[in-house]
Design an enzyme around this catalytic site. Structure first.
Site, short mmCIF file in Angstrom:
data_model
loop_
_atom_site.label_atom_id
_atom_site.label_comp_id
_atom_site.label_asym_id
_atom_site.label_seq_id
_atom_site.Cartn_x
_atom_site.Cartn_y
_atom_site.Cartn_z
N ARG A 6 -45.37 56.67 55.31
CA ARG A 6 -45.98 58.24 55.86
C ARG A 6 -47.86 57.43 55.70
NH1 ARG A 6 -46.79 61.46 50.67
NH2 ARG A 6 -46.39 60.77 49.53
N SER A 33 -50.05 65.32 52.26
CA SER A 33 -48.52 64.70 52.29
C SER A 33 -48.20 63.81 53.32
CB SER A 33 -47.74 65.90 52.10
OG SER A 33 -47.90 66.53 50.84
N GLU A 54 -45.86 76.28 60.73
CA GLU A 54 -44.61 75.68 62.20
C GLU A 54 -44.38 76.12 63.51
OE1 GLU A 54 -43.61 76.09 59.04
OE2 GLU A 54 -44.66 74.72 57.95
N HIS A 104 -41.17 63.00 55.41
CA HIS A 104 -40.16 63.49 54.24
C HIS A 104 -38.99 63.61 54.59
CE1 HIS A 104 -44.04 63.93 52.38
NE2 HIS A 104 -43.84 64.04 50.95
N ASP A 112 -37.65 67.32 45.26
CA ASP A 112 -38.15 69.01 45.41
C ASP A 112 -37.02 69.05 46.07
OD1 ASP A 112 -40.51 69.36 44.75
OD2 ASP A 112 -41.14 68.50 47.18
N GLN A 116 -36.44 70.94 50.58
CA GLN A 116 -37.62 69.88 51.51
C GLN A 116 -37.16 68.78 52.35
OE1 GLN A 116 -40.73 70.84 50.15
NE2 GLN A 116 -39.18 72.85 49.60
N ARG A 163 -41.34 59.73 52.80
CA ARG A 163 -41.85 60.07 52.10
C ARG A 163 -41.71 58.64 51.15
NH1 ARG A 163 -41.51 61.07 45.99
NH2 ARG A 163 -43.61 61.66 45.22
#
Lengths: 312, 279
Positions: A6, A33, A54, A104, A112, A116, A163
């Site tokens: 990312r 993020s 989204e 992610h 998390d 997620q 991530r």
């Protein structure tokens, strides 16, 4: 150098924004993020903060694409691919060149937990006509894919990012090519197809297996759709056993795609490794990779087991 | 710049164009054996005014970059728009009778990949306004002055994505965007007020920081003045609630839920056309 895909993505996005004024970026309250903030800081007039919306973001991205822009729409893999009907109609069916970026991906995100974690996203996206599906294995490949999506591709696309930090695995001078896999380690006893966060672990696993007398080939299958049919068939013929490993449900993911190719072109004993039709949970990324056997030890163990159980 | 829309198209001419579009809608839906006459007829006067008076466009150059855009979010009402596109010269009128046929660019719901006078693929309700917002934002990035018109249905705005879109258009102050609500009060399972009530719609939209205009969607003077007013609004998107009658123009269809998604039989078609011709 090792970098989360990312972060490499955010850097590459800011770079293509410099050279291509048609690149625009949307995010849904996760720009810090997904790292799309690196683009936002540089090009505030071409960045659109959509809030926690989204579906609307994907649709607005489609409108941009249909107006000649090159939109990247970013969120976590699970949230963005969860808006499936909008992607199906407004993007894929419309042939709107929306570059959907899901970060992610997988249990590799850690603490998390399941809500997620993108664990079904590859299966969802590769089932859509007109959609290509890519997952880079390291920084170099991530940046090349972003450049390709901005300047070398015109159509719907899904880019799956992690991530966690990814060690460099691509050889020097590597050039990403749509529809091509990359053999990272030669071997004759079994081929291990890996993608994203599992590629580096598969390489370490293969080196450990060499000590046990198992010679495993490792392939980075970063272009999941279109997929490298010729390479998969060649590996099946040459090594006789096919193993796939991904941080994704084994149903519908890269491993399923490989097995589809094998069944039609070169029936070969295969084993898919990943999440065995399970959801994720909270834990450290390392702890989760250990529990679900996606770390080097786990992959080595499962690969060795497959080789032993599978006479050629 | 070439444009088919002429500010001199008078109301009498608009009414004639709409009458023809209604007749052709009935004919093509009957020929196809399926389709949505109720909403096509309720939207016809609004669509006619857009294409023949309001919008800047060029039938010889459907993808002209500076054209005004129309996104039909309630995609099932596309027959009326096909009729008007043909009348404006985008494709031959003979094509209309191929609606829903295998290989026809006149798909059952709008498809921009096979018909270049269509802006977006719609038909899964609730998505068109988001696309219209993206098109309106693209005008800002590309520094173009085109305007974007999006038609939604009242049943349609039960979809959650519409409310996401309403929030965001206000945030981005999209004064090049006009939403027209074809408020015909019916949906497949029954009256909108029973299936999932929306009222008070105007209060809701005002609370979302839109400029709201309330009109009769069959009154040309009201439609024209609403579109004129929309052009004067700055810093806010415009929402026109157009009160309409489902099946408008055909007595046995007017206000009826049954004609939402049912094709007329041949005798029904003939009766409907006779009424429309006599009106």
């Amino acid at each position: 150098m090792a970098k989360a895909s990312r972060l490499a993505f955010g850097e590459a996005l800011a770079e293509v924004g410099e050279t291509n004024p048609r690149v625009v970026v949307f995010d849904a309250d996760l720009s810090k993020s997904t790292m799309s903030m690196l683009f936002a800081k540089k090009f505030p007039d071409r960045f659109f903060e959509m809030g926690i919306q989204e579906a609307n973001m994907i649709g607005a991205g489609a409108g941009m694409a249909l107006s000649g822009m090159i939109p990247f729409v970013c969120s976590f893999a699970c949230f963005i691919t969860g808006r499936y009907d909008t992607i199906r109609m407004s993007v894929a069916y419309s042939k709107a060149g929306v570059r959907i970026v899901g970060t992610h991906a997988g249990i590799g995100i850690g603490e998390d937990g399941n809500s997620q974690m993108g664990l079904e996203d590859v299966g969802l996206m590769r089932g859509l006509p007109n959609m290509i599906v890519l997952q880079p294995a390291d920084e170099l490949e991530t940046k090349q894919m972003v450049r390709f999506l901005a300047n070398g591709h015109d159509g719907p696309a899904y880019l799956r990012l992690t991530r966690q930090t990814l060690p460099d695995v691509s050889p020097e001078g590597y050039r990403f090519e749509l529809g091509k896999g990359m053999v990272l380690r030669e071997g004759k006893d079994v081929t291990c197809f890996a993608s994203g966060g599992t590629v580096a672990n598969a390489l370490v696993a293969a080196n450990r297996l060499a000590e046990q007398g198992i010679d495993a080939r490792v392939v980075n299958l970063s272009s999941i759709k279109p997929i490298d049919v010729d390479l998969i068939v060649r590996c099946a013929r040459e090594t006789g056993r096919i193993f796939t490993v991904e941080d994704h449900n084994v149903i519908g993911g890269m491993g399923s795609a490989v097995c589809e190719v094998l069944s039609e072109h070169c029936p070969t004993k295969a084993r898919r490794w990943g999440l065995l039709d399970k959801f994720g949970e909270s834990g450290t990324p390392e702890g989760l990779y250990e529990k679900y056997e996606l770390d080097a030890e786990g992959i080595a163990r499962r690969l060795a087991e497959f080789v032993k159980e599978t006479p050629r | 710049m070439p444009t088919a829309a002429s500010p001199t198209t008078d109301v009498a001419t608009l009414k004639e164009i709409a009458r023809k579009a209604r007749i052709n809608s009935i004919k093509m839906i009957t020929a196809a054996g399926s389709g949505h006459p109720g909403g096509s007829l309720s939207a016809t006067d609004l669509m006619t005014t857009l294409l023949f008076r309001e919008m800047r466009h060029d039938p010889k150059n459907p993808r002209w970059e500076d054209r005004d855009r129309f996104v039909l979010s309630k995609g099932h009402c596309i027959p009326a728009w096909y009729c008007l596109l043909a009348d404006a010269g985008y494709f031959p009128e003979s094509e209309l009778m191929n609606l829903r046929r295998l290989g026809s660019p006149l798909q059952g719901h709008p498809d921009c990949t096979v018909l270049d006078s269509i802006e977006a693929c719609t038909g899964s309700l609730g998505q068109g306004l988001s696309i219209a917002i993206g098109i309106a934002l693209a005008a800002r990035v590309a520094k173009r002055d085109y305007r974007v018109y999006c038609m939604v249905g009242d049943g349609e705005i039960q979809e959650g994505q519409v409310w996401e879109a309403l929030l965001s258009a206000a945030k981005f102050k999209l004064d090049n965007l006009v939403v027209i609500l074809d408020n015909n009060k019916g949906q497949i399972d029954g009256p909108v007020a029973e299936v999932m009530p929306l009222e008070p719609i105007l209060d809701k939209i005002r609370a979302f920081n839109w400029h709201v205009i309330d009109i009769n969607g069959h009154d040309y003077d009201q439609i024209l003045s609403a579109l004129d007013e929309a052009r004067t609004v700055q810093g806010r998107p415009v929402f026109i609630r157009a009160d309409t009658i489902k099946g408008k123009g055909v007595s046995f269809m007017e206000g009826g839920i049954d004609w939402h998604g049912k094709a007329p039989k041949k005798e029904e078609m003939e009766k409907a056309i006779a009424e429309l011709e006599a009106a």
